[in-house]
Design an enzyme around this catalytic site. Structure first.
Site, PDB file in Angstrom:
ATOM      1  CB  CYS A 194      70.405  90.409 -48.673  1.00 51.94           C
ATOM      2  SG  CYS A 194      69.884  91.040 -50.266  1.00 51.94           S
TER       3      CYS A 194
ATOM      4  CB  CYS B  13      69.135  87.115 -50.611  1.00 45.82           C
ATOM      5  SG  CYS B  13      67.693  88.126 -50.198  1.00 45.82           S
TER       6      CYS B  13
ATOM      7  CB  CYS C  71      66.819  89.562 -54.421  1.00 42.10           C
ATOM      8  SG  CYS C  71      68.266  89.513 -53.388  1.00 42.10           S
TER       9      CYS C  71
ATOM     10  CE  LYS D 194      63.936  98.466 -51.688  1.00 41.57           C
ATOM     11  NZ  LYS D 194      64.680  97.296 -51.470  1.00 41.57           N
TER      12      LYS D 194
ATOM     13  CG  HIS E 271      55.143  95.462 -58.786  1.00 43.30           C
ATOM     14  ND1 HIS E 271      54.654  95.111 -57.548  1.00 43.30           N
ATOM     15  CD2 HIS E 271      56.301  94.777 -58.929  1.00 43.30           C
ATOM     16  CE1 HIS E 271      55.479  94.250 -56.981  1.00 43.30           C
ATOM     17  NE2 HIS E 271      56.487  94.026 -57.791  1.00 43.30           N
TER      18      HIS E 271
ATOM     19  CG  HIS F  46      55.335  97.517 -54.677  1.00 45.49           C
ATOM     20  ND1 HIS F  46      56.057  98.134 -55.664  1.00 45.49           N
ATOM     21  CD2 HIS F  46      56.040  96.405 -54.326  1.00 45.49           C
ATOM     22  CE1 HIS F  46      57.158  97.440 -55.899  1.00 45.49           C
ATOM     23  NE2 HIS F  46      57.166  96.375 -55.109  1.00 45.49           N
TER      24      HIS F  46
ATOM     25  CE  LYS G 105      54.250  93.200 -47.260  1.00 44.99           C
ATOM     26  NZ  LYS G 105      54.176  91.764 -47.191  1.00 44.99           N
TER      27      LYS G 105
ATOM     28  CG  HIS H  53      65.835  92.220 -49.836  1.00 44.21           C
ATOM     29  ND1 HIS H  53      66.366  91.600 -50.943  1.00 44.21           N
ATOM     30  CD2 HIS H  53      64.649  92.729 -50.207  1.00 44.21           C
ATOM     31  CE1 HIS H  53      65.511  91.708 -51.941  1.00 44.21           C
ATOM     32  NE2 HIS H  53      64.470  92.386 -51.527  1.00 44.21           N
TER      33      HIS H  53
HETATM   34  N1  MSP Z   1      60.645  88.386 -60.421  1.00 41.08           N
HETATM   35  C1  MSP Z   1      61.775  89.249 -60.512  1.00 41.08           C
HETATM   36  C2  MSP Z   1      62.006  89.676 -61.937  1.00 41.08           C
HETATM   37  C3  MSP Z   1      62.181  88.560 -62.906  1.00 41.08           C
HETATM   38  S1  MSP Z   1      62.293  89.150 -64.547  1.00 41.08           S
HETATM   39  C4  MSP Z   1      62.739  87.825 -65.417  1.00 41.08           C
HETATM   40  C5  MSP Z   1      61.535  90.482 -59.640  1.00 41.08           C
HETATM   41  N2  MSP Z   1      60.289  90.716 -59.267  1.00 41.08           N
HETATM   42  S2  MSP Z   1      59.817  91.950 -58.337  1.00 41.08           S
HETATM   43  O1  MSP Z   1      58.400  91.812 -58.172  1.00 41.08           O
HETATM   44  O2  MSP Z   1      60.617  91.993 -57.168  1.00 41.08           O
HETATM   45  O3  MSP Z   1      60.148  93.249 -59.151  1.00 41.08           O
HETATM   46  C6  MSP Z   1      59.567  93.448 -60.411  1.00 41.08           C
HETATM   47  C7  MSP Z   1      60.046  94.742 -61.023  1.00 41.08           C
HETATM   48  O4  MSP Z   1      59.619  95.837 -60.216  1.00 41.08           O
HETATM   49  C8  MSP Z   1      61.573  94.826 -61.089  1.00 41.08           C
HETATM   50  O5  MSP Z   1      61.988  95.381 -62.315  1.00 41.08           O
HETATM   51  C9  MSP Z   1      61.913  95.748 -59.958  1.00 41.08           C
HETATM   52  O6  MSP Z   1      63.103  96.464 -60.145  1.00 41.08           O
HETATM   53  C10 MSP Z   1      60.718  96.677 -59.982  1.00 41.08           C
HETATM   54  N3  MSP Z   1      60.550  97.388 -58.722  1.00 41.08           N
HETATM   55  C11 MSP Z   1      60.430  96.862 -57.465  1.00 41.08           C
HETATM   56  N4  MSP Z   1      60.331  97.881 -56.574  1.00 41.08           N
HETATM   57  C12 MSP Z   1      60.380  99.063 -57.221  1.00 41.08           C
HETATM   58  C13 MSP Z   1      60.230 100.405 -56.859  1.00 41.08           C
HETATM   59  N5  MSP Z   1      60.066 100.781 -55.611  1.00 41.08           N
HETATM   60  N6  MSP Z   1      60.220 101.325 -57.849  1.00 41.08           N
HETATM   61  C14 MSP Z   1      60.301 100.981 -59.172  1.00 41.08           C
HETATM   62  N7  MSP Z   1      60.437  99.723 -59.543  1.00 41.08           N
HETATM   63  C15 MSP Z   1      60.644  98.759 -58.599  1.00 41.08           C
HETATM   64  O7  MSP Z   1      62.490  91.186 -59.369  1.00 41.08           O
END
Ligand code: MSP
Length: 626
Positions: free
Chosen positions: A146, A129, A132, A294, A24, A21, A297, A149
């Site tokens: 959580c 949870c 996370c 935030k 990321h 998304h 979905k 979430h």
């Molecule tokens: N897999 C773990 C991280 C492990 S690192 C050793 C994880 N994955 S995640 O897919 O949920 O999130 C990946 C990254 O995207 C995290 O740094 C998270 O904070 C970031 N983001 C998730 N949603 C976000 C937004 N809406 N906006 C900006 N970044 C966000 O956590």
């Protein structure tokens, strides 16, 4: 020549449980901007990103997709690589936690921690949870939900190995206090310090109920806790346990605000125990929100960055996110704001100046940069170029990619004003020559500084300006000499919203033709909408009257440990008592194209006695029926 200045920067590794998304994308873009900037400054950069593929969350997602975990992560991880490609991310490594090299590093860290006497066997009882992949204490999770979430937590009771994390509390506090740049920004640092005022518990680091993960070397029925596994990716990407890892370590970890604890306290204490230096900086960014909320979905507000790039191109998206979102804080995404910023600040300002100056050179000076006679105004521009470079450097040292970009845009505005004031089209040839020489040289500086943000356009622009080699120390100088041959090019096309809509409509029509299946004559449902349907069986665990609607009730449905709230109009069919404990079919993912305007977290479709609650017609209406 060997480059001794190294710089290691990483993004978090993403859970590939669903497609990437915009959050990321934001993390990868902001990290890429810093990495590219450091390379410009002459650093030997290692930039890593990747996917976090073990754990309960992934195991469950694979089950839902009807695939083996390995098959599932192999397929899903591809989308994240694809994301990097379309966003023009310049990573040096894409690491997956299912790779052998990673497993080797995890084993090495585990053994080092164990050798240090920091692992013991015990029994874990507490809240977890899956979303996370984190344990919570009762005080951290009031009402068993959580904190991130807002979903019901699992109660875990099982044999587990523990890591003596509590032992490192003092050392961590000292490190955080002494090293101001260990956690950036300061607000996040204070948050962690304040959480560390409470006693730090040992960490449960293995699960017997989980199969999908790295088994503990000395007790194979236990699988490693996913965070203990995932965090090590930062070492596996640089070759740990081999000594060569020292070339790049310690790293700057770029992460979102939800995983600061994991990266500072958990990771910090693991490293202290294993005798490895702590990261240089844990750099925390905020969240990209939609309409101040935030992405979710259930509200259909999860934005697919790959689609955005198809629509606008990667440079525009990169520019917008870097410019709009205060780095370290939350910010909002909207296409209107993107169009506005890109049209006004990038194209009208820099793009326009680029075209005017290069075009004038072509038509009036045969495409060659003319000789100049620098006066007061030109010296002022030279001064501004120096000041901008300096302040950009300073902001980038503080990791304020947004402030740095603002400075560059300001410089471009000044040069635009200068150009406008000098009116080379109405001036003598000699005066025009001075203006062009100055503008072209300032454009070189602006373009180089913009390169980390808009690498595609900048590379075209530098080629047109005949800039082949960039030496950081000369970035603010008048380095394009008179006589240099340059090209006149249009770097950008303004985003025309009407045009865009026409294009979108045309695409939609094409899509419908190719991907739609007829439901009945004249009605079409896109295949991809069907693919998004997520039907699950759950049990009603609680029934309440709806506070604002007489005919409706509120249901809590447990779907494999995840509790969803549904709104239903079942009063005429069942009593509240009858409903409790009933098995029901729930439509989970209410994405925009699937269901519109529905506020609850799912839709009840049928009960176990065969009653169809929601007539199929309603589902069909909810689907994007054409
Ligand atoms: N897999 C773990 C991280 C492990 S690192 C050793 C994880 N994955 S995640 O897919 O949920 O999130 C990946 C990254 O995207 C995290 O740094 C998270 O904070 C970031 N983001 C998730 N949603 C976000 C937004 N809406 N906006 C900006 N970044 C966000 O956590």
């Amino acid at each position: 020549m060997i480059n001794f200045k190294t710089f290691f920067i990483s993004t978090a590794i993403d859970y590939p449980s669903s497609r990437p998304h915009l959050g990321h994308a934001y993390e990868k873009i902001s990290t890429d901007i810093i990495a590219r900037f450091k390379r410009l400054q002459g650093y030997d950069v290692h930039f890593s990103t990747g996917t976090d593929e073990h754990g309960i969350k992934m195991q469950k997602s694979a089950e839902r997709a009807g695939k083996s975990p390995k098959q599932f992560v192999d397929e899903m991880s591809v989308y994240f690589r694809e994301l990097c490609k379309v966003l023009n991310i310049s990573h040096d490594d894409f690491i997956r936690t299912t790779e052998k090299r990673h497993e080797k590093a995890v084993m090495a860290v585990y053994n080092a921690v164990k050798k240090h006497g920091d692992i013991y066997k015990g029994f874990y009882e507490g809240l977890y949870c899956v979303e996370c992949e984190t344990f919570y204490t009762e005080s951290e999770a009031p009402e068993g939900l959580c904190p991130t979430h807002k979903k019901a937590l699992d109660n875990v009771k099982e044999e587990s190995y523990f890591f003596r994390m509590g032992k490192y509390q003092r050392a961590l506090i000292n490190h955080i206090k002494k090293n101001k740049d260990f956690i950036v920004p300061e607000s996040r640092r204070n948050e962690i310090l304040s959480r560390l005022r409470e006693p730090l518990h040992d960490l449960s680091i293995s699960r017997v109920s989980l199969k999908w993960g790295i088994p503990l070397p000395d007790d194979k029925k236990h699988v490693m806790y996913v965070w203990m596994d995932a965090l090590v990716n930062y070492l596996s990407t640089i070759g740990y346990p081999e000594k060569r890892y020292n070339k790049y370590w310690p790293a700057v970890h770029v992460i979102g605000k939800d995983i600061v604890w994991h990266h500072t306290v958990i990771w910090g204490s693991i490293l202290l125990s294993a005798g490895i230096k702590l990261p240089r900086t844990v750099l925390v960014h905020g969240f990209v929100n939609i309409g101040g909320e935030k992405m979710a979905k259930s509200r259909g507000t999860v934005i697919d960055p790959i689609e955005l790039v198809q629509k606008y191109g990667s440079d525009y998206l990169r520019f917008f996110l870097a410019r709009e979102i205060p780095y370290g804080e939350d910010g909002d995404f909207s296409e209107e704001a993107l169009v506005d910023r890109v049209n006004n600040e990038l194209i009208d300002n820099y793009g326009n100046l680029f075209y005017r100056a290069t075009h004038f050179t072509k038509t009036n000076f045969g495409g060659k940069v003319p000789k100049a006679n620098l006066g007061k105004d030109e010296k002022r521009i030279a001064q501004l170029m120096k000041e901008t470079k300096k302040s950009v450097e300073k902001h980038m040292d503080d990791y304020r990619i947004d402030f740095a970009l603002k400075e560059i845009i300001n410089l471009s505005s000044h040069v635009n004003k200068y150009f406008q004031k000098k009116q080379p089209w109405a001036a003598s040839k000699e005066k025009a020559a001075t203006t062009i020489y100055t503008a072209i040289n300032a454009l070189r500086t602006i373009t180089i500084l913009l390169q980390p943000y808009i690498p595609d356009a900048a590379s075209k622009a530098l080629k047109a300006l005949n800039v082949r080699k960039i030496d950081w120390k000369d970035v603010d100088k008048f380095a394009i000499k008179p006589g240099t041959k340059i090209d006149a090019i249009i770097l950008f096309k303004k985003i025309d919203e009407k045009e865009l809509r026409k294009k979108e409509d045309a695409l939609e029509i094409k899509k419908v033709k190719h991907e739609a299946v007829p439901l009945s004559r004249g009605n079409f449902v896109k295949l991809e909408d069907f693919q998004r349907l997520d039907l699950r069986v759950g049990t009603i665990i609680d029934v309440k009257d709806h506070p604002n609607a007489d005919k409706l009730i509120l249901l809590k449905v447990d779907i494999g440990g995840e509790v969803r709230q549904l709104v239903a109009g079942l009063k005429q069919i069942y009593s509240k008592e009858e409903l409790k404990g009933k098995q029901v079919v729930v439509l989970i993912n209410l994405e925009p194209a699937v269901l519109r305007g529905e506020k609850s977290e799912g839709m009840l479709l049928a009960c176990d006695d065969g009653t169809i609650i929601s007539p199929l017609k309603k589902v069909k209406e909810g689907l994007k029926v054409r």
